[in-house]
Motif scaffolding. Structure first.
Motif, mmCIF file in Angstrom:
data_model
loop_
_atom_site.group_PDB
_atom_site.id
_atom_site.type_symbol
_atom_site.label_atom_id
_atom_site.label_comp_id
_atom_site.label_asym_id
_atom_site.label_seq_id
_atom_site.Cartn_x
_atom_site.Cartn_y
_atom_site.Cartn_z
ATOM 1 N N TRP A 272 0.871 -1.167 0.000
ATOM 2 C CA TRP A 272 0.000 0.000 0.000
ATOM 3 C C TRP A 272 0.910 1.219 0.000
ATOM 4 C CZ3 TRP A 272 -4.980 -0.220 -0.979
ATOM 5 C CH2 TRP A 272 -5.657 -1.409 -0.749
ATOM 6 N N VAL A 273 0.611 2.191 -0.867
ATOM 7 C CA VAL A 273 1.450 3.376 -1.025
ATOM 8 C C VAL A 273 0.755 4.582 -0.395
ATOM 9 C CG1 VAL A 273 2.553 4.908 -2.697
ATOM 10 C CG2 VAL A 273 2.384 2.470 -3.171
ATOM 11 N N VAL B 184 3.799 9.650 -6.980
ATOM 12 C CA VAL B 184 2.535 9.837 -6.258
ATOM 13 C C VAL B 184 2.073 11.263 -6.508
ATOM 14 C CG1 VAL B 184 1.402 9.825 -4.018
ATOM 15 C CG2 VAL B 184 3.223 8.197 -4.481
ATOM 16 N N SER B 185 0.849 11.409 -7.067
ATOM 17 C CA SER B 185 0.273 12.731 -7.338
ATOM 18 C C SER B 185 -0.970 12.905 -6.477
ATOM 19 C CB SER B 185 -0.119 12.858 -8.807
ATOM 20 O OG SER B 185 1.008 12.681 -9.624
ATOM 21 N N THR B 186 -1.046 14.035 -5.779
ATOM 22 C CA THR B 186 -2.202 14.328 -4.932
ATOM 23 C C THR B 186 -2.740 15.714 -5.263
ATOM 24 O OG1 THR B 186 -0.904 15.323 -3.170
ATOM 25 C CG2 THR B 186 -1.221 12.955 -3.048
ATOM 26 N N PRO B 187 -4.011 15.960 -4.986
ATOM 27 C CA PRO B 187 -4.568 17.291 -5.270
ATOM 28 C C PRO B 187 -3.949 18.395 -4.417
ATOM 29 C CG PRO B 187 -6.323 15.695 -4.889
ATOM 30 C CD PRO B 187 -5.031 15.017 -4.561
ATOM 31 N N LYS B 188 -3.692 18.144 -3.138
ATOM 32 C CA LYS B 188 -3.212 19.194 -2.246
ATOM 33 C C LYS B 188 -1.696 19.319 -2.181
ATOM 34 C CE LYS B 188 -7.051 19.381 0.930
ATOM 35 N NZ LYS B 188 -7.457 19.330 2.325
ATOM 36 N N ILE C 195 7.907 0.724 5.099
ATOM 37 C CA ILE C 195 9.197 1.070 4.499
ATOM 38 C C ILE C 195 9.079 2.493 3.992
ATOM 39 C CG2 ILE C 195 10.850 0.522 2.691
ATOM 40 C CD1 ILE C 195 9.807 -2.371 2.848
ATOM 41 N N ARG C 196 9.947 3.373 4.494
ATOM 42 C CA ARG C 196 9.894 4.781 4.132
ATOM 43 C C ARG C 196 11.021 5.104 3.164
ATOM 44 N NH1 ARG C 196 8.858 7.365 9.984
ATOM 45 N NH2 ARG C 196 11.080 7.694 9.733
ATOM 46 N N VAL C 197 10.644 5.589 1.979
ATOM 47 C CA VAL C 197 11.590 5.906 0.912
ATOM 48 C C VAL C 197 11.589 7.417 0.707
ATOM 49 C CG1 VAL C 197 12.144 5.528 -1.517
ATOM 50 C CG2 VAL C 197 11.092 3.698 -0.197
ATOM 51 N N LYS C 198 12.774 8.018 0.643
ATOM 52 C CA LYS C 198 12.894 9.458 0.408
ATOM 53 C C LYS C 198 12.333 9.800 -0.967
ATOM 54 C CE LYS C 198 14.700 11.046 4.096
ATOM 55 N NZ LYS C 198 13.911 11.918 4.938
ATOM 56 N N ALA C 199 11.622 10.920 -1.044
ATOM 57 C CA ALA C 199 11.006 11.361 -2.288
ATOM 58 C C ALA C 199 11.340 12.828 -2.533
ATOM 59 C CB ALA C 199 9.501 11.169 -2.229
ATOM 60 N N VAL C 200 11.187 13.243 -3.782
ATOM 61 C CA VAL C 200 11.464 14.618 -4.188
ATOM 62 C C VAL C 200 10.202 15.178 -4.838
ATOM 63 C CG1 VAL C 200 12.872 16.077 -5.689
ATOM 64 C CG2 VAL C 200 13.892 14.093 -4.581
ATOM 65 N N LYS C 201 9.850 16.400 -4.460
ATOM 66 C CA LYS C 201 8.691 17.041 -5.076
ATOM 67 C C LYS C 201 9.091 17.569 -6.443
ATOM 68 C CE LYS C 201 5.008 20.243 -4.385
ATOM 69 N NZ LYS C 201 4.222 20.997 -3.446
ATOM 70 N N ARG C 202 8.239 17.331 -7.415
ATOM 71 C CA ARG C 202 8.531 17.874 -8.739
ATOM 72 C C ARG C 202 7.353 18.714 -9.218
ATOM 73 N NH1 ARG C 202 8.611 12.909 -13.065
ATOM 74 N NH2 ARG C 202 6.376 12.628 -13.259
ATOM 75 N N ARG C 203 7.634 19.509 -10.212
ATOM 76 C CA ARG C 203 6.628 20.425 -10.740
ATOM 77 C C ARG C 203 5.452 19.657 -11.317
ATOM 78 N NH1 ARG C 203 5.367 23.132 -15.546
ATOM 79 N NH2 ARG C 203 6.830 21.885 -16.713
ATOM 80 N N VAL D 204 2.280 19.534 -13.729
ATOM 81 C CA VAL D 204 1.843 20.210 -14.942
ATOM 82 C C VAL D 204 0.388 20.645 -14.827
ATOM 83 C CG1 VAL D 204 1.520 19.955 -17.422
ATOM 84 C CG2 VAL D 204 3.510 18.947 -16.323
ATOM 85 N N GLY D 205 -0.494 19.725 -14.469
ATOM 86 C CA GLY D 205 -1.918 20.047 -14.347
ATOM 87 C C GLY D 205 -2.407 19.804 -12.939
ATOM 88 N N ARG D 206 -3.620 20.202 -12.684
ATOM 89 C CA ARG D 206 -4.218 20.028 -11.355
ATOM 90 C C ARG D 206 -4.919 18.666 -11.297
ATOM 91 N NH1 ARG D 206 -4.288 22.307 -6.449
ATOM 92 N NH2 ARG D 206 -6.305 22.286 -5.457
ATOM 93 N N LYS D 207 -4.578 17.872 -10.298
ATOM 94 C CA LYS D 207 -5.198 16.555 -10.099
ATOM 95 C C LYS D 207 -6.413 16.688 -9.202
ATOM 96 C CE LYS D 207 -2.263 13.633 -11.981
ATOM 97 N NZ LYS D 207 -2.575 12.614 -12.905
ATOM 98 N N ARG D 208 -7.407 15.850 -9.441
ATOM 99 C CA ARG D 208 -8.591 15.816 -8.581
ATOM 100 C C ARG D 208 -8.611 14.592 -7.680
ATOM 101 N NH1 ARG D 208 -13.539 18.747 -11.121
ATOM 102 N NH2 ARG D 208 -12.461 20.187 -12.485
ATOM 103 N N THR D 209 -7.798 13.601 -8.000
ATOM 104 C CA THR D 209 -7.755 12.371 -7.214
ATOM 105 C C THR D 209 -6.307 11.960 -6.976
ATOM 106 O OG1 THR D 209 -7.825 10.983 -9.184
ATOM 107 C CG2 THR D 209 -9.938 11.518 -8.172
ATOM 108 N N LEU D 210 -6.119 11.050 -6.026
ATOM 109 C CA LEU D 210 -4.797 10.480 -5.765
ATOM 110 C C LEU D 210 -4.428 9.551 -6.918
ATOM 111 C CD1 LEU D 210 -2.465 9.895 -3.695
ATOM 112 C CD2 LEU D 210 -3.814 7.929 -3.033
#
Length: 88
Positions: free
Chosen positions: A22-23, A73-77, A41-49, A51-57
């Motif tokens: 489960w992610v 992983v893309s989230t709306p907030k 298991i916790r993996v380091k992640a980097v935020k990237r730009r 492009v569009g606005r997501k409405r769902t995970l």
């Protein structure tokens, strides 16, 4: 969302054994958490730009070429976060 990892991977110095995970995203710690069998298991992640606005995970897990795998992983907030994993 759930993903299946079929081989041993390593990301950010953390080994990830094969299993169904489960992610979830921890934007305050810049981590993507993979949970299975009572283990997190916790993996380091980097935020990237984003492009569009997501409405769902949305979770994407795909082969990036050679021994590289990409987990996005893309989230709306919280936007879009990426972790690069390598087969060992």
């Amino acid at each position: 969302m759930k993903i299946r990892i079929n081989q041993f991977l390593e990301g950010g110095g953390v080994q990830i054994p094969p299993a169904d995970y489960w992610v979830s995203l921890r934007p305050d710690l810049s981590e993507i958490t993979l949970s299975a069998g009572g283990r997190d298991i916790r993996v380091k992640a980097v935020k990237r730009r984003q492009v569009g606005r997501k409405r769902t995970l949305d979770v994407q897990y795909y082969k990036g070429g050679g021994t590289q795998w990409t987990l996005v992983v893309s989230t709306p907030k919280h936007g879009e976060w990426i972790a690069l994993l390598e087969a060992i």
